[in-house]
Each structure stands twice: as C-alpha cells, then as structure tokens.
Design an enzyme around this catalytic site. Structure first.
Site, PDB file in Angstrom:
ATOM      1  N   ASP A 162       0.837  -1.023   0.372  1.00  0.00           N
ATOM      2  CA  ASP A 162      -0.099   0.049  -0.357  1.00  0.00           C
ATOM      3  C   ASP A 162       0.843   1.179  -0.233  1.00  0.00           C
ATOM      4  OD1 ASP A 162      -2.372   1.622  -0.357  1.00  0.00           O
ATOM      5  OD2 ASP A 162      -3.112   0.542   1.931  1.00  0.00           O
TER       6      ASP A 162
HETATM    7  C1  BGC Z   1      -4.937   3.557  -0.237  1.00  0.00           C
HETATM    8  C2  BGC Z   1      -4.697   1.965  -1.468  1.00  0.00           C
HETATM    9  C3  BGC Z   1      -5.007   2.958  -2.411  1.00  0.00           C
HETATM   10  C4  BGC Z   1      -3.802   3.303  -2.884  1.00  0.00           C
HETATM   11  C5  BGC Z   1      -3.833   3.963  -3.389  1.00  0.00           C
HETATM   12  C6  BGC Z   1      -3.752   3.972   0.022  1.00  0.00           C
HETATM   13  O1  BGC Z   1      -3.921   5.208   0.825  1.00  0.00           O
HETATM   14  O2  BGC Z   1      -5.191   2.842   1.309  1.00  0.00           O
HETATM   15  O3  BGC Z   1      -6.345   1.747  -1.108  1.00  0.00           O
HETATM   16  O4  BGC Z   1      -5.090   2.037  -3.725  1.00  0.00           O
HETATM   17  O5  BGC Z   1      -3.280   4.902  -1.622  1.00  0.00           O
HETATM   18  O6  BGC Z   1      -4.411   5.233  -3.771  1.00  0.00           O
END
Ligand code: BGC
Length: 735
Positions: free
Chosen positions: A267
């Site tokens: 993530d």
């Molecule tokens: C989120 C993810 C997301 C990623 C990219 C993170 O803060 O938890 O679900 O895919 O950002 O935007």
C-alpha cells in the site's frame, strides 16, 4: 516439372532459414509463443543486479520501473475498484489535469455484493477491466476484500460485506472478468485492514481460527480460483509486523500455502524498512517517496527501502541474491501477463454498454428493506399529485470523495433528476439537511442551518402526497471515507430528527438511504417503506428510479447485518482493546463470531439481518428433498428445493443455504452461509434449486492440527430467504 520442384525446394529452404534466423535472433523472453516461465527465466538471465532491484520500486506515484535496456516496459497502476481513477501527477497526489480521463462510475462493491449474483460480478469485472485497458493501465488497485467487522469502518463501501463465502463468490468472477483484459486485479488490503482508525499503526492480534475461517477465505479464493496476479499489502500490523513486511501472512500463507505466484505490491507508504520488506515478502514498493501523504525528499525513488539500500545489502551479501531473483521473476511474470501481453483486447471507455452494465448492477444490488402492508412501493404515480423529494443525497455527487476510490466520472445521474424525468412536474424538492463540502481528512461544517432546513422540509411535507426521502451517508471524512472511521452508528447531519419529523408530518414516506454502511434507524417503526440504495455510480438516479417505480423488481440482499445499536456488534461488545485498540494494539476477542455469527450466538435480534431483501412479488419455497440423510467423508448430499413465484410480477430471489453443526467439539457459529442461488421466476413459474453439500463445507480450522477438519456428527442445513427468514431445516449426519 523439375524446375518447379527446385523452386519450391529453394523457397521453402529460404523461408526456413529466415524463420530459424528470426527464431534464433528473437530472445525467448520476447517470444509470445514460449511458456511464460521460460520467458521469465530468459529475461532474468540477461538482467544485471541493478536492473532486478530497480523492478522492485516505484518510479512515479502510480508506476514502477521496467527494464529499458531490454525493452521491458514499466507497470502502470491506477485505483479501482468502482472506476478508473483520474490521472494523477508524476510525483504528487494532485490530479494531472487531463481532459480525457472521466470514467464510468460503477456501483460500489457493497452494492455488487448485495446483488448476490456472480454473473453480475463477472459483468462488472469485465466492464471495468475494459476501462482500465483502454486507459493503458496494467494493474487495477482493487477489489477490496476486507471483511466488514464494524459498521464504523470508513472503507466498508469498498468491500463486500461480512461473510467470507459471499465475498469469495463475488470476488472470484470479478477478478476473472478484470484479468480477461490483460489487466491485473490487485486485491487489497491484505490483511486485517478492517478499520481506518490508526490504519497505519494498529497491531492486530487474533486467533488462527478467526484468521482462517473469517479473514483469509476470500484471499485464498482469488489466488486459487481466480489466479489473481497481484495483491496489495495492508498498512496495519498483524501480530507485530506490518502487512507489507509480514513473513507469516505474505511468505508463509499467501505465497507458500496458497501458492500465489504473483506480485505483492505495498500500500502507498506501507513499507518501513529494507530488511523487513525484502525478507517479509514485499515485491514492489509504492508510495514511500513521502510518508504517502505529505512531504518528500530529493532523489526520492532511490531512497526507497527496496532501492539503493536493498542493492547494497544484496551486494554485501546481507540479503541473498535469490531474494531479488524471486521478486524480479514475479514482476516479470506480471509484465508478461499484462504490459507485454500481445493477446489482450483493446478495451473501451465510458461507453453506453458500460453505463448499461452499471445500471443493471445497481438495479440488482438495491435492497428493499421494508414495505409494510400499505405497499407504498412500487410508486403508483396516479395516487399522488405532489411528490416531495427530501434530502441532500438526491442531488449530491456520491462518486467523488471517499479517498482513493473517489472518481471523476463522465456523468452522474442524480436521483432527483431521474425522478423528475419519470414523474415530471409532480416532483418537488427540498434539501432537508446539509453536510459540508468534501475535504479529505477534514470535517467541514455545512453552510446552512440544520433547524431551518428541517422546518422548511416538514412544512413542505405537510402539503405533499408522497415523500421520497433520499439521505444516508456520503463520502466526506468520518462518513464513508478513507483514513478515518465513523464516530457513530447514527445518521449524521440531524437526519434522525428530520426523518422522524417528516414521518410524523406525512405518513406516506419512503426512506431511501445511500451509504456503504449500516446505520441505526430509531425511526424504523414510523416509516412504512425503506430502501438501502448504496453508492450506485454514474447511473445512480436511474437505478433508484427503476426500483422506486417498479420498472425493476428489487432483488438485492444485505451483504452485512444492520444492528439496532453499536453494542450489538461483536467488535463493539468489549473494551477499547477490541476496537479501536489501546496503545495501537487490538485483539479480535469476538473471534470467529463476526456479523450474523455474533448476533445469532448471543440471541440479539438485528434491525435487518444479513441476507435480507424483499421483493414486489412473493416466493413460495416448496419441500426440500435430500439425496441422503447421511454421508461419509468422500460423499455428498444433494438438496433440491422447488421455488414458485406466487405473486403477479416477475422477480428474482436469492435462495440461501446455511449449515450448522449440532454439538461441535469447538465453539462454532449456529449457522454459516455455504451456498446461494439467484433465480428469476415469472409469475406462477416454479424452478428447482439444487445445492450439493460436501464434507469440506462442514469443516472448521483446527488450531491444534493447523488445518481444516470436518468432524463426524449431526448437522443442519437451513434453507432461507435471509439468515433470519429460514423456511426449512434439513438434518443430516457426517459419518
Ligand atoms: C490506499 C489504497 C490505494 C492507494 C493508492 C492508499 O492510501 O489505502 O487503497 O490503492 O492509496 O491510491
């Protein structure tokens, strides 16, 4: 004659020579006819250590490195799971400002789960995959597979509810549909990211049984049945280690036990340390340039944990080279499956076909929760001269906001405009309540007075013949939104008081809630009809109007329990150490008893149970026949149940099979969902539904043996229209 043969011989020889030359010249990794593993091995053998390491980190906010020298392209990613996110800047979270990136907004995944229809999940996956393909994305960051543990979790709308079986059955076709396009799905957030409060730092402790029986099955299903190509690690910690650096969950369970051959992507900002990331199972590190959200450094991408320091550790022998070989092999495999896949289709973007798919999914996911004997629904317009629509969600955009899943859509049909198109001048509108603007990470108060909006709405309600209330939650911080949980189960912005006032002013009221979460309904007995409408995407208004008008007969069923109050939920039945944690540590003391499993164990009547959803017709369940009342460990029992549409309109019903063990040797839920079938029936029509019960469906996770085990004994199969509305119980034995 001779000349002709000579000619044929010569030209064949020349062709063969050319072919051989071509085949010899073309490196195996570029040859699409070669098996992928041969290509991976060949590419790896040509790469330097530096090139292998480079594959493992981002090169921009949403792309990671390729191998430019070998013509191996970069990987481009974008957020899903309800549409392709707008293009984001190279080095920051700011939108890139493109004018060609407005997508189709599909209904949120809670709505998809509420269809209880794997065909709809396939249609959804295929359609959204086409949009990602058209936008040249290799990886779609979704679907979200976290289990609905608490109705406060800000991201529940991105997930598929509280039941591992339902989540699996919807997620598998969704992932297959996406990947048909040569676009990888990236199921997220692995694992136990079941709340947004302290999502980066909460350390989850739970039993092996809860892990295997509740939280892991959907991941196992997308790996083993849908052969998913990527998985995103979570921010939180599991038993002391971050989700992106967790040897136990990533290396042992996901890669070794489940056999995942794809890529673990962090993530954004989920990696914390070179050694933990490298050895803990992470393959591609994204978003660490900053803390994922705010400030950054120079030469940022070299500073990533899996960049310069990783290379150094490999060179100095502190980390063995096979560690990077494994990561690079996985990433190459992903590139061959996606970016370098020459057999993938072209995709399509914001098409009529996709709007139709979004509307059909919305139509099937909307849940009719209540329609008392006055039967206000479906609306008969002849009965009403003045229809008053009340509520901010009748006009507010619900595709934008909410965090990473927020969308820039090509259009969004509001409920008000769809109702106006349907009922013309009879429709009037008043706002009733107001929330503030949508600002990420902040609660901004509304610019209107709650009291005056409410008095105005109640005054208008007295003059109307029918009220259609359209409220619920929205995508603001502390509602259905990333990075913070809700603070209460109640509806926000004074809606409880408003609905009560409206219901007292006018008995003809239909309440429609748009949300991704359960809410308390202290006014439930004052209101004759209630609809749970979710976030429905671009075609929201049209889907709602389809159901309100009866053009489509509702057939959605709840993918999670609506509790009366927060303390009826397992996670909220203990102290702060169980939710949201104390000193960032949290123990799942409710164990395997999540959702209806908890309510049933404790004898707590829910407001609306898991699996609930009414129809404008009626279904009669006939007597079930079982092929046997006993099976041995290799056997199976077939149940056949006739079902008849006894009403006047066509409709779809979801017949549900739950199974419970009578005297288990370990604590077990009273019953658990093990099968369902959505059938369409014309008035008067009868169909036979078949369920096959196998010993595997009776198993529990044995913590001593560390494996699934079914024990001999007496079981019950419950056939129902919801988890509470059980029409028949069929006892049977496992020898
Ligand atoms: C989120 C993810 C997301 C990623 C990219 C993170 O803060 O938890 O679900 O895919 O950002 O935007």
């Amino acid at each position: 004659m001779n000349k002709i043969y000579k000619c044929i011989f010569l030209s064949t020889a020349i062709t063969l020579t050319c072919y051989n030359l071509k085949a010899q010249d073309m490196p195996a990794y570029l040859d699409q006819k070669q098996p992928i593993e041969v290509r991976v091995k060949d590419a790896l053998s040509r790469m330097t250590l530096e090139e292998k390491v480079a594959l493992c980190t981002a090169q921009s906010k949403f792309s990671s490195h390729g191998v430019p020298r070998l013509g191996i392209p970069e990987i481009w990613m974008s957020d899903g799971s309800h549409g392709v996110r707008e293009e984001i800047s190279w080095d920051s979270w700011n939108p890139a400002g493109w004018s060609n990136d407005a997508c189709t907004g599909f209904p949120a995944l809670t709505c998809l789960a509420a269809t209880w229809n794997p065909d709809m999940a396939m249609l959804y996956g295929k359609s959204i995959g086409e949009e990602f393909r058209y936008r040249h994305k290799d990886v779609m960051l979704g679907p979200g597979l976290n289990i609905y543990r608490t109705p406060l979790c800000g991201r529940n709308y991105e997930y598929m509810g509280e039941d591992p079986y339902l989540t699996s059955e919807i997620a598998v076709p969704y992932v297959e549909g996406v990947q048909k396009n040569g676009v990888a799905a990236c199921a997220k957030h692995y694992i136990l990211n079941n709340q947004e409060t302290w999502r980066d730092s909460v350390d989850v402790e739970l039993s092996d049984r809860a892990l295997h029986e509740i939280y892991l099955p959907a991941w196992k299903a997308v790996v083993q049945r849908a052969h998913i190509w990527t998985i995103m690690g979570s921010y939180n910690l599991i038993r002391g280690k971050h989700g992106c650096e967790n040897d136990f969950t990533l290396n042992q369970i996901l890669k070794k036990d489940f056999g995942f051959d794809g890529v673990v992507i962090s993530d954004w900002g989920g990696a914390h340390n070179t050694f933990d990331s490298a050895l803990g199972g992470l393959d591609i590190e994204m978003g660490s340039w900053t803390n994922g959200m705010s400030s950054g450094k120079n030469f940022a991408y070299d500073d990533y944990f899996l960049a310069r320091d990783y290379l150094k550790a490999l060179k100095e022998g502190e980390i063995p080279e096979n560690n990077v070989d494994d990561k690079a092999a996985r990433i190459l495999r992903l590139i061959f499956r996606t970016a370098m896949n020459q057999n993938k289709p072209w995709g399509s973007f914001a098409t009529e076909e996709h709007f139709k798919a979004a509307r059909a999914i919305g139509d099937e996911g909307i849940v009719l929760l209540k329609n008392d004997k006055r039967k206000l629904l479906p609306i008969n317009p002849k009965n009403y001269k003045k229809i008053l629509v009340v509520g901010e969600n009748a006009t507010r955009s619900l595709t934008a906001g909410g965090g990473a899943a927020g969308l820039k859509v090509v259009h969004e049909v509001s409920p008000l405009s769809a109702l106006q198109a349907k009922y013309g001048d009879a429709v009037h509108y008043t706002m009733g309540y107001a929330s503030g603007p949508c600002v990420y990470g902040q609660v901004v108060p509304p610019a209107y007075s709650e009291d005056s909006l409410r008095s105005e709405a109640i005054k208008e309600a007295k003059k109307a013949d029918l009220i259609i209330y359209i409220g619920g939650l929205n995508k603001n911080f502390r509602q259905d939104c990333e990075s913070g949980d809700r603070l209460s189960l109640n509806l926000p912005f004074g809606q409880d008081e408003l609905i009560e006032g409206l219901a007292k002013a006018n008995k003809n009221i239909i309440v429609t809630l748009l949300s991704g979460n359960a809410v308390a309904m202290p006014w439930v007995n004052l209101v004759p009809s209630i609809i749970q409408g979710w976030y429905l995407g671009s075609e929201a208004g049209n889907s709602l109007a389809d159901i309100l008008s009866g053009d489509v007969n509702p057939s959605g069923k709840l993918p999670f329990t609506f509790p009366v109050k927060l303390s009826d939920v397992g996670a909220h039945s203990f102290g702060a150490d169980v939710y949201p944690g104390v000193n960032h540590k949290e123990t799942y003391k409710e164990d395997i008893f999540v959702g209806y499993r908890w309510a049933e164990k404790k004898g707590i009547a829910p407001l609306f149970p898991f699996g609930q959803g009414l129809s404008y017709t009626t279904f009669k369940y006939g007597k079930a026949a079982a092929s046997a009342d006993e099976m041995d460990k290799d056997g199976k029992i077939k149940l056949t149940i006739p079902i008849t549409n006894t009403g006047k309109v066509s409709g779809k019903e979801v017949m549900q099979l739950y199974i419970g063990e009578e005297n288990p040797s370990v604590p077990r839920p009273i019953k658990e969902l093990k099968g369902f079938d959505k059938i369409e029936l014309a008035p008067g029509e009868t169909k036979i539904v078949t369920f096959t019960i196998t010993p595997g469906q009776l198993a529990f996770y044995d913590e001593n043996q560390k494996s699934w085990r079914s024990e001999s004994g007496r079981f019950k199969a419950f056939i129902g229209s919801s988890s509470e509305d059980i029409r028949q119980i069929i006892p049977f034995k496992l020898k």
